[in-house]
Motif scaffolding. Sequence first.
Motif, short mmCIF file in Angstrom:
data_model
loop_
_atom_site.label_atom_id
_atom_site.label_comp_id
_atom_site.label_asym_id
_atom_site.label_seq_id
_atom_site.Cartn_x
_atom_site.Cartn_y
_atom_site.Cartn_z
N ARG A 99 44.98 46.09 66.00
CA ARG A 99 43.88 46.10 64.94
C ARG A 99 44.35 45.54 63.61
NH1 ARG A 99 43.75 51.91 64.90
NH2 ARG A 99 44.49 51.93 67.28
N ALA A 100 45.64 45.66 63.51
CA ALA A 100 46.30 44.82 62.35
C ALA A 100 46.06 43.33 62.31
CB ALA A 100 47.56 45.40 62.15
N GLN B 114 43.71 41.70 63.83
CA GLN B 114 42.12 41.26 63.70
C GLN B 114 41.95 41.57 62.31
OE1 GLN B 114 40.54 44.13 66.40
NE2 GLN B 114 40.76 42.89 68.33
N SER B 115 42.76 42.24 61.50
CA SER B 115 42.21 42.39 59.97
C SER B 115 42.77 41.28 59.30
CB SER B 115 42.79 43.67 59.51
OG SER B 115 43.98 43.69 59.41
N PRO C 255 42.52 37.64 58.10
CA PRO C 255 41.59 36.55 57.84
C PRO C 255 41.97 35.37 58.47
CG PRO C 255 42.73 36.63 55.77
CD PRO C 255 43.42 37.86 56.61
N ARG D 46 42.96 33.30 64.67
CA ARG D 46 44.12 33.61 64.02
C ARG D 46 45.46 33.12 64.50
NH1 ARG D 46 40.09 37.37 64.51
NH2 ARG D 46 39.25 38.19 62.42
#
Length: 67
Positions: free
Chosen positions: A26-27, A29-30, A32, A49
Amino acid sequence: MGTIQENLPEKDAGAELPAVPTASVRARQSLPPKGSCWYCEKPLDSVRRFCGKVCADAFDEEAEYTR
């Protein structure tokens, strides 16, 4: 009369629930998208990313050590 655990049916290893994303995923995916890999700086498109799983895993591992 046995314990509660003895009365429960055994779990079938193949019937597990799908994995829930962990905190590190999740981190990740956060983050940018920045046009390059967050780990090795290899140029990427404006959506991705990381250039691959190896860099994503290495990024997570490094983040664990720098906490």
